[in-house]
Design an enzyme around this catalytic site. Structure first.
Site, PDB file in Angstrom:
ATOM      1  N   HIS A 154       1.286  -1.393   0.126  1.00 42.29           N
ATOM      2  CA  HIS A 154       0.091  -0.006   0.224  1.00 42.29           C
ATOM      3  C   HIS A 154       0.519   1.517  -0.077  1.00 42.29           C
ATOM      4  O   HIS A 154       0.145   2.628  -0.464  1.00 42.29           O
ATOM      5  CB  HIS A 154      -1.360   0.048   0.890  1.00 42.29           C
ATOM      6  CG  HIS A 154      -0.241   0.078   2.548  1.00 42.29           C
ATOM      7  ND1 HIS A 154      -0.612  -0.462   3.248  1.00 42.29           N
ATOM      8  CD2 HIS A 154       0.199   0.807   3.080  1.00 42.29           C
ATOM      9  CE1 HIS A 154       0.455   0.073   4.061  1.00 42.29           C
ATOM     10  NE2 HIS A 154       0.342   1.070   4.556  1.00 42.29           N
ATOM     11  N   ASP A 184       0.218  -7.334   1.690  1.00 46.45           N
ATOM     12  CA  ASP A 184       0.339  -6.190   1.253  1.00 46.45           C
ATOM     13  C   ASP A 184       2.310  -5.897   1.116  1.00 46.45           C
ATOM     14  O   ASP A 184       2.076  -5.161   2.350  1.00 46.45           O
ATOM     15  CB  ASP A 184       0.235  -5.605   2.649  1.00 46.45           C
ATOM     16  CG  ASP A 184       0.250  -4.254   3.039  1.00 46.45           C
ATOM     17  OD1 ASP A 184       0.344  -4.063   2.410  1.00 46.45           O
ATOM     18  OD2 ASP A 184      -0.027  -3.879   4.130  1.00 46.45           O
ATOM     19  N   SER A 295       5.372   2.741   8.117  1.00 49.44           N
ATOM     20  CA  SER A 295       4.698   1.650   7.055  1.00 49.44           C
ATOM     21  C   SER A 295       5.610   0.896   6.017  1.00 49.44           C
ATOM     22  O   SER A 295       5.954   2.031   5.559  1.00 49.44           O
ATOM     23  CB  SER A 295       3.672   1.914   6.226  1.00 49.44           C
ATOM     24  OG  SER A 295       2.489   0.782   5.950  1.00 49.44           O
TER      25      SER A 295
END
Length: 354
Positions: A154, A184, A295
């Site tokens: 993402h 992911d 992230s």
């Protein structure tokens, strides 16, 4: 050798004569076999010929040693070939207990947050992704010296251009090698990079609740930020968006009207709408502070081994519907276990996903 090689009975006892002394010289117990060549002489006459049985005993050990030496040479050659192939090939990618070597913490610094930060910070990068929605910022982990970097899918989803900044401040352009939206995970590769420090990929099956951990990333674009905490829980179900929503990248800290870090936990959605295309995975929960921009960065144990890829956070203020500027970490962060990454790495390198 301590074991005699002469057959039993080679020195027979002879009867005595009259005075109790043995007859001299004693009569031979058998006809001597004429030697094929002159036998060496000593102070007591010719040396006795070696019995055939003794010669056979000598030959067998020699033959055995030769066979063992030959087998050792064959096995040694094969081992050298295997080692050569392992040296020339990329780091092992199988899941399980195998640790993929890389940068390590010095013995004197092992077990300290400062030591882990000093050793591993050069292996963590900032990722800037450009899409039609604007700019997004995330983090990544260097796993090969020529610039392979692991991050979250993402972070780079729908990106038309990717820029990577090292801890030294040097910037590279990166290409997407492979993505796996279901996990992911994504693999990108720097253009023209070499000699980079690489992270050690540890074994997440050995992680226990209460283990001390360090997180490194670029929250809010603050490159190389270090936080620490413990592993709070294991096997948490986390749901995140698989792809961009309406053409917008679901990366970190988007500028230009994009949403922030979509994330679902406990049946509720936080930090933006996760959309209809989502994926759920088992995650490591930590109270190490994570914020938008962390992230794709690293969750590291105190030996300096990567045990997880940071992927999501919970923000109570964002869940309550307040502005994104008020969102922040409350000590509920989540990371993809590194064994999931290791099992998926060959697929990512092949440009495929699950």
């Amino acid at each position: 050798m301590t074991e005699s090689q002469r057959p039993s009975g080679e020195y027979p006892m002879y009867p005595s004569y009259g005075n109790g002394e043995a007859a001299y010289p004693p009569p031979p117990s058998y006809q001597p076999v004429p030697p094929a060549s002159p036998a060496p002489t000593g102070p007591f006459g010719p040396a006795p010929a070696e019995p055939p049985a003794a010669r056979r005993r000598v030959r067998k050990p020699v033959a055995l040693v030769a066979a063992v030496a030959l087998a050792a040479a064959i096995v040694g050659g094969g081992t050298a070939t295997v080692l050569g192939r392992l040296t020339d090939s990329p780091a092992p990618t199988a899941a399980g207990s195998g640790v993929v070597p890389g940068t390590t913490v010095s013995q004197s610094d092992k077990g300290t947050v400062a030591g882990v930060a000093k050793a591993l910070s050069p292996t963590i990068v900032e990722i800037g992704a450009t899409s039609t929605a604007g700019q997004s910022t995330g983090s990544g982990v260097v796993i090969t010296s020529d610039g392979e970097i692991v991050t979250n899918n993402h972070v780079i989803a729908d990106a038309s251009q990717i820029k990577v900044t090292l801890s030294t401040g040097r910037t590279y352009t990166a290409d997407v090698v492979g993505t796996d939206p279901d996990k992911d995970l994504a693999l990108i590769k720097l253009q023209g990079a070499s000699g980079l420090k690489t992270a050690t990929l540890g074994d997440s099956s050995q992680v226990a609740v209460g283990d001390q951990v360090v997180a490194i990333g670029s929250p809010e674009g603050l490159t190389g930020t270090v936080t620490s905490g413990i592993v709070s829980a294991l096997d948490r179900d986390v749901t995140v968006a698989k792809e961009g929503d309406n053409g917008q990248s679901q990366g970190q800290e988007q500028q230009g009207g994009g949403r922030q870090w979509p994330f679902e936990f406990g049946g509720q959605q936080f930090n933006g709408d996760t959309g209809e295309s989502t994926t759920t995975y088992k995650a490591i929960q930590t109270d190490a502070s994570l914020n938008p921009g962390n992230s794709g960065g690293a969750l590291i144990n105190m030996n300096g081994e990567i045990i997880g890829i940071n992927s999501a956070m919970y923000s109570a203020s964002s869940a309550a519907g307040q502005g994104s500027s008020a969102a922040g970490s409350v000590g509920l962060g989540f990371a993809i276990p590194v064994n999931t990454l290791k099992a998926d790495l060959d697929t990512l390198r092949a440009g495929n996903g699950s």
